[in-house]
Design a protein around this motif. Structure first.
Motif, short mmCIF file in Angstrom:
data_model
loop_
_atom_site.label_atom_id
_atom_site.label_comp_id
_atom_site.label_asym_id
_atom_site.label_seq_id
_atom_site.Cartn_x
_atom_site.Cartn_y
_atom_site.Cartn_z
N ARG A 28 -8.84 -50.44 -59.97
CA ARG A 28 -9.72 -51.18 -59.07
C ARG A 28 -10.47 -50.29 -58.09
O ARG A 28 -11.58 -50.61 -57.68
N TYR A 29 -9.87 -49.17 -57.73
CA TYR A 29 -10.51 -48.33 -56.69
C TYR A 29 -10.85 -46.93 -57.19
O TYR A 29 -11.40 -46.13 -56.43
N LEU A 30 -10.54 -46.63 -58.44
CA LEU A 30 -11.07 -45.45 -59.14
C LEU A 30 -10.74 -44.12 -58.48
O LEU A 30 -11.54 -43.20 -58.52
N PHE A 31 -9.58 -44.03 -57.86
CA PHE A 31 -9.20 -42.74 -57.27
C PHE A 31 -8.39 -41.92 -58.29
O PHE A 31 -7.90 -42.44 -59.28
N ILE A 68 -28.94 -50.44 -53.59
CA ILE A 68 -28.10 -51.61 -53.88
C ILE A 68 -27.39 -52.03 -52.61
O ILE A 68 -26.66 -51.25 -52.01
N GLU A 69 -27.61 -53.27 -52.19
CA GLU A 69 -26.95 -53.77 -50.98
C GLU A 69 -25.54 -54.26 -51.31
O GLU A 69 -25.37 -55.21 -52.06
N THR A 70 -24.57 -53.58 -50.78
CA THR A 70 -23.19 -54.04 -50.97
C THR A 70 -22.45 -53.84 -49.66
O THR A 70 -23.05 -53.39 -48.67
N ASN A 71 -21.19 -54.18 -49.63
CA ASN A 71 -20.42 -53.97 -48.40
C ASN A 71 -18.94 -53.82 -48.75
O ASN A 71 -18.55 -54.04 -49.90
N ILE A 72 -18.13 -53.47 -47.76
CA ILE A 72 -16.72 -53.17 -48.05
C ILE A 72 -15.99 -54.40 -48.58
O ILE A 72 -15.04 -54.27 -49.34
N HIS A 73 -16.42 -55.58 -48.17
CA HIS A 73 -15.69 -56.78 -48.60
C HIS A 73 -15.90 -57.02 -50.09
O HIS A 73 -14.97 -57.39 -50.80
N GLU A 74 -17.12 -56.79 -50.55
CA GLU A 74 -17.38 -56.93 -51.98
C GLU A 74 -16.63 -55.83 -52.76
O GLU A 74 -15.96 -56.09 -53.76
N LEU A 75 -16.73 -54.60 -52.26
CA LEU A 75 -16.11 -53.47 -52.97
C LEU A 75 -14.59 -53.56 -52.96
O LEU A 75 -13.92 -53.14 -53.90
N GLU A 76 -14.03 -54.14 -51.90
CA GLU A 76 -12.57 -54.22 -51.80
C GLU A 76 -11.99 -55.13 -52.88
O GLU A 76 -10.83 -54.99 -53.27
N LYS A 77 -12.82 -56.03 -53.38
CA LYS A 77 -12.34 -56.91 -54.47
C LYS A 77 -12.23 -56.12 -55.78
O LYS A 77 -11.74 -56.62 -56.78
N GLY A 78 -12.73 -54.89 -55.77
CA GLY A 78 -12.69 -54.05 -56.98
C GLY A 78 -14.03 -53.37 -57.17
O GLY A 78 -15.06 -54.06 -57.22
N ILE A 79 -14.00 -52.05 -57.28
CA ILE A 79 -15.28 -51.32 -57.37
C ILE A 79 -15.98 -51.59 -58.72
O ILE A 79 -17.19 -51.87 -58.73
N PRO A 80 -15.26 -51.59 -59.86
CA PRO A 80 -15.96 -51.88 -61.11
C PRO A 80 -16.62 -53.27 -61.09
O PRO A 80 -17.76 -53.43 -61.56
N ALA A 81 -15.92 -54.26 -60.52
CA ALA A 81 -16.49 -55.62 -60.48
C ALA A 81 -17.74 -55.65 -59.60
O ALA A 81 -18.74 -56.30 -59.94
N ALA A 82 -17.69 -54.94 -58.47
CA ALA A 82 -18.85 -54.94 -57.57
C ALA A 82 -20.04 -54.26 -58.26
O ALA A 82 -21.18 -54.74 -58.17
N CYS A 83 -19.76 -53.16 -58.97
CA CYS A 83 -20.85 -52.47 -59.68
C CYS A 83 -21.45 -53.40 -60.74
O CYS A 83 -22.67 -53.53 -60.86
N GLU A 111 -15.98 -46.38 -48.83
CA GLU A 111 -17.06 -45.72 -48.08
C GLU A 111 -17.98 -44.95 -49.04
O GLU A 111 -19.19 -45.00 -48.93
N ASN A 112 -17.37 -44.24 -49.99
CA ASN A 112 -18.17 -43.42 -50.90
C ASN A 112 -19.03 -44.27 -51.83
O ASN A 112 -20.19 -43.97 -52.06
N TYR A 113 -18.43 -45.33 -52.37
CA TYR A 113 -19.22 -46.18 -53.27
C TYR A 113 -20.29 -46.96 -52.51
O TYR A 113 -21.40 -47.16 -53.00
N GLU A 114 -19.96 -47.38 -51.28
CA GLU A 114 -20.97 -48.11 -50.50
C GLU A 114 -22.17 -47.19 -50.25
O GLU A 114 -23.32 -47.59 -50.44
#
Ligand SMILES: Cc1cc2nc3c(=O)[nH]c(=O)nc-3n(C[C@H](O)[C@H](O)[C@H](O)COP(=O)(O)OP(=O)(O)OC[C@H]3O[C@@H](n4cnc5c(N)ncnc54)[C@H](O)[C@@H]3O)c2cc1C
Length: 451
Positions: A255-258, A183-198, A172-175
């Motif tokens: 992958r999720y940077l927490f 930047i248009e993104t969504n949870i499905h892209e981010l769920e594969k990994g936040i660094p990769a989506a960025c 939610e925060n990165y989206e």
């Protein structure tokens, strides 16, 4: 052998355990009323597994549907035991041959800090309503409570479900942060990994301004219940399991940077202006399974939101006798009998919550770890929820067979008694507005925008 067609059983809850039991009984000719509190019967699959598991959840829905549409199954939706039906009345006066409780574990285990209950929805949120909201929040017809997902929330947990909560917050925060930068993104892209989506959008995660939520766990990271050792493990197997857990946590954090702190026990609340502003935590000393607070180590963790994700237990139902956090079942996992009334049994999560997962019943250790890694989003394959639920199905099947064995020793119902029970079940269905067949009902109550 008794004529099983002369028995009528009530199953409370229509999800994995309820539907597996109903199918086994119905296939043997027993009539089964499946009494479900919600319009749809999918339990933890719909309301507990985060909604990014789109296709896998659909597969599991189809499996539950295939069991509940069987002949001899009477599906009674929107009917809650303890609210619309009285437990004692159901057991004593309805005329059922037996009652099977398959209503799962929907009450969050208490945070365990005096006064915490006063701050629910005032800075403190529990995992079950939070994930329910997350899964349904985008439906037009959703009218339940709404939650914020601020950056730097604190999650108290350590198990798989707490990793789901952490992922929700991070996605939610990165989206939000990425959308704020166009930047248009969504949870499905981010769920594969936040660094990769960025990377795919040509930005760096550290430039998104998200500090990340903090997960705290009372034991050490190698104790986190993400992977389980086999039964009666050797020291080598324990060491191996600990390594697997550490690897799982590391991959999830990559992958999720927490953020993560181990050996932190919640000891108090930080309150400001009638609102929870954080929690007090003490460092712990670990001795075996015990996590003891170290005197003088207490510190404040300030946070805009605290989410407690420390396990689920059955809801309290008026009239159902409790033994601690659970219903008073006698202790055999293969055939849990409710000890305070005759002919009442338990199947599935309602018996032990999610704690006693006997994965070895179905999968090898290695396969299970792989399935869980894929579920967490850190493996190299697609999540396979059906395979992950196999132990739950297997256990429910064994428990349902135990009920059938017990039924065979009971006097069957007369045709008049059967007809009376059927009439009462039909009137419950009518009250719920469910007079059509199972598939037509599901089509009618499925929100068009369900994700
Ligand atoms: C990654 C992962 C791995 C897992 N691995 C395992 C495993 O190995 N073994 C295992 O056992 N479990 C495992 N689980 C947990 C698994 O999700 C549950 O075991 C399973 O889904 C529980 O099914 P259930 O039918 O018992 O409960 P639920 O899915 O909770 O269903 C209960 C149903 O009862 C209904 N209900 C509740 N209260 C009432 C009421 N008062 N009146 C009427 N209806 C009511 C609910 O609406 C719901 O539909 C795992 C979960 C995950 C996410």
């Amino acid at each position: 052998m008794a004529n099983l067609g002369q028995y009528f059983v009530a199953v409370i809850g229509g999800a994995i355990s309820g539907s597996v039991s109903a199918e086994i009984l119905a296939d043997r000719g027993i009539r089964v009323a499946v009494i479900e509190q919600n319009n749809r019967p999918y339990g933890k699959i719909e309301d507990g597994l985060p909604r990014w598991h789109v296709e896998q959840r659909k597969q599991e829905y189809a499996r539950i549907d295939s069991r509940l549409r069987k002949p001899n199954v009477y599906f009674v939706p929107s009917t809650k035991l303890g609210r619309d039906l009285d437990f004692e009345d159901l057991c004593k006066n309805w005329g059922f041959s037996a009652v099977i409780l398959a209503n799962g574990a929907w009450r969050d285990r208490d945070l365990g800090v005096p006064g915490a209950a006063d701050f629910v929805d005032k800075g403190l949120v529990y995992q079950n309503p939070f994930i329910y909201w997350y899964n349904h929040k985008n439906e037009k017809s959703y009218t339940g409570p709404r939650y914020e997902t601020p950056d730097e929330a604190v999650v108290v947990g350590g198990g798989l479900a707490s990793i789901d909560v952490v992922k929700v917050l991070q996605l939610e925060n990165y989206e939000r942060a990425m959308k704020a930068r166009g930047i248009e993104t969504n949870i499905h892209e981010l769920e594969k990994g936040i660094p990769a989506a960025c990377k795919a959008h040509g930005v760096r995660p550290e430039d998104m301004g998200v500090k990340g939520c903090l997960l705290i766990y009372r034991r050490r990271e190698q104790d986190m219940p993400l992977a389980q050792p086999p039964d009666n493990p050797t020291p080598e197997q324990i060491a191996k399991t600990e390594q697997v857990r550490q690897k799982m946590l590391r991959l999830a954090r990559d992958r999720y940077l927490f953020r993560f702190q181990e050996r932190r026990l919640t000891t108090g609340l930080v309150v400001e202006n009638g609102h929870l502003a954080g929690i007090k935590v003490a460092e712990t000393k670990i001795e075996g399974r015990r996590a003891e607070p170290i005197p003088g180590s207490e510190q404040e963790l300030r946070a805009p939101l605290v989410i407690s994700s420390i396990g689920s237990v059955p809801e309290v139902i008026p009239g159902v006798v409790m033994k601690g956090d659970y219903y008073a079942f006698t202790e055999t996992e293969d055939f849990p009998r409710y000890s305070a009334a005759d002919r009442v049994y338990g199947v599935g999560n309602v018996v032990t919550g999610q704690g006693n997962i006997r994965v070895s019943l179905v999968h090898s250790q290695q396969v299970t770890n792989h399935l869980i890694e894929n579920y967490m989003g850190i493996g190299d394959g697609e999540p396979d929820i059906v395979a992950l639920q196999a132990p739950a199905e297997e256990r429910a099947a064994v428990q349902a067979e135990g009920v059938i064995e017990r039924l065979e020793s009971l006097t069957p119902l007369s045709s008049e008694e059967l007809a009376k029970v059927e009439q009462r079940v039909r009137s419950l269905q009518e009250k719920a507005g469910c007079t059509c067949d199972y598939d037509a009902w599901i089509a009618k109550v499925t929100p068009p925008d369900l994700e």
